[in-house]
Motif scaffolding. Structure first.
Motif, PDB file in Angstrom:
ATOM      1  N   ALA A  87      16.140 -29.058  -4.437  1.00 53.25           N
ATOM      2  CA  ALA A  87      15.242 -29.339  -3.313  1.00 53.25           C
ATOM      3  C   ALA A  87      13.835 -28.830  -3.594  1.00 53.25           C
ATOM      4  N   LEU A  88      13.748 -27.662  -4.203  1.00 51.94           N
ATOM      5  CA  LEU A  88      12.455 -27.069  -4.512  1.00 51.94           C
ATOM      6  C   LEU A  88      11.691 -27.923  -5.519  1.00 51.94           C
ATOM      7  N   TYR A 123       2.867 -24.762   4.295  1.00 48.07           N
ATOM      8  CA  TYR A 123       3.561 -25.361   3.157  1.00 48.07           C
ATOM      9  C   TYR A 123       4.416 -24.333   2.425  1.00 48.07           C
ATOM     10  N   LEU A 124       3.829 -23.183   2.114  1.00 50.65           N
ATOM     11  CA  LEU A 124       4.527 -22.200   1.291  1.00 50.65           C
ATOM     12  C   LEU A 124       5.577 -21.406   2.066  1.00 50.65           C
ATOM     13  N   GLY A 125       5.405 -21.276   3.375  1.00 46.18           N
ATOM     14  CA  GLY A 125       6.392 -20.541   4.166  1.00 46.18           C
ATOM     15  C   GLY A 125       7.799 -21.098   4.011  1.00 46.18           C
ATOM     16  N   PRO A 126       8.008 -22.377   4.297  1.00 42.59           N
ATOM     17  CA  PRO A 126       9.344 -22.949   4.102  1.00 42.59           C
ATOM     18  C   PRO A 126       9.808 -22.914   2.649  1.00 42.59           C
ATOM     19  N   LEU A 131      12.948 -20.897  -2.361  1.00 43.11           N
ATOM     20  CA  LEU A 131      12.832 -20.108  -3.583  1.00 43.11           C
ATOM     21  C   LEU A 131      13.783 -18.914  -3.548  1.00 43.11           C
ATOM     22  N   ALA A 132      13.834 -18.214  -2.433  1.00 39.83           N
ATOM     23  CA  ALA A 132      14.737 -17.064  -2.317  1.00 39.83           C
ATOM     24  C   ALA A 132      16.196 -17.489  -2.502  1.00 39.83           C
ATOM     25  N   ALA A 133      16.550 -18.638  -1.934  1.00 36.97           N
ATOM     26  CA  ALA A 133      17.925 -19.134  -2.082  1.00 36.97           C
ATOM     27  C   ALA A 133      18.216 -19.508  -3.531  1.00 36.97           C
ATOM     28  N   VAL A 146       6.317 -16.966  -4.536  1.00 38.59           N
ATOM     29  CA  VAL A 146       6.047 -18.222  -3.849  1.00 38.59           C
ATOM     30  C   VAL A 146       4.649 -18.733  -4.167  1.00 38.59           C
ATOM     31  N   ARG A 147       3.689 -17.829  -4.408  1.00 38.33           N
ATOM     32  CA  ARG A 147       2.344 -18.287  -4.767  1.00 38.33           C
ATOM     33  C   ARG A 147       2.338 -18.965  -6.133  1.00 38.33           C
TER      34      ARG A 147
END
Length: 215
Positions: A87-88, A123-126, A131-133, A146-147
């Motif tokens: 998904a990422l 955008y980066l919040g979701p 990313l953590a998952a 995330v950045r």
């Protein structure tokens, strides 16, 4: 009783103006006149000024519509996907392609200040959740931030050029960047092919081949 229809008309006119503005930026480059946008929207120039307040307002309204409809949903979908890495990467690849298709509008939005910290967070919040998952599942390197995802998008977009209308280069380098975001124990994956180069680039290609033989 008459106020509601007027508000509905204003909303419809604003939608036409915004969509005409998005199309005009991509069709005509960075200098579409407000008169041209009004013509495409089928409204008078006074209506354009009343609804968006001039050129800078048009840029902001057009960018906000583009971002809300085409970019933000990509991140929101990735947040809840069953396969976080897939998904990422899909979200990042789709973001690069859609931004490349609207690069003139994006450049104008950056200059006008329409691209804000709030925009980045939306955008980066979701994507941070995805990313953590992915990191928890061992699909992404644990030191990835995330950045870094935003940097990947920017770097892939930077490889877009007029000599590559099909976007082969940006897909190649996006794949390379994403490969570097995976854990280091995996074997390297094949990259998409680069865009064809004109004759002056043959020397560089030959140098690459020579280097490969030496290695």
């Amino acid at each position: 009783m008459s106020a509601q229809p007027r508000r509905a008309d204003a909303r419809r006119n604003l939608d036409r103006v915004v969509r005409a503005g998005i199309a005009a930026f991509e069709d005509l480059g960075d200098t579409p006149s407000l008169e041209e946008v009004a013509r495409r929207a089928g409204v008078g120039i006074a209506t354009v000024y009343r609804l968006v307040g001039g050129r800078e307002g048009l840029v902001r309204a057009a960018f906000e519509a583009f971002f809300a409809e085409e970019i933000e949903p990509l991140a929101l979908t990735a947040r809840t996907a069953a396969d976080p890495w897939r998904a990422l990467t899909h979200a990042l690849a789709a973001t690069v392609e859609r931004m490349a298709a609207h690069r003139v509008l994006l450049a104008a939005a950056h200059r006008s200040g329409a691209v804000s910290v709030d925009t980045a967070e939306r955008y980066l919040g979701p994507l941070a959740h995805a990313l953590a998952a992915a990191q928890h599942a061992g699909q992404a390197r644990p030191d990835l931030l995330v950045r870094d995802l935003a940097a990947i998008v920017v770097m892939a977009l930077a490889t877009t050029h007029p000599g590559d209308p099909d976007g082969l280069d940006r897909r190649r380098y996006l794949a390379l960047l994403l490969e570097g975001a995976r854990p280091g124990t995996r074997p390297p994956q094949p990259l998409p092919p680069p865009a064809p180069r004109p004759a002056p680039a043959r020397a560089a290609a030959q140098a690459d081949q020579h280097h490969s033989k030496e290695v």
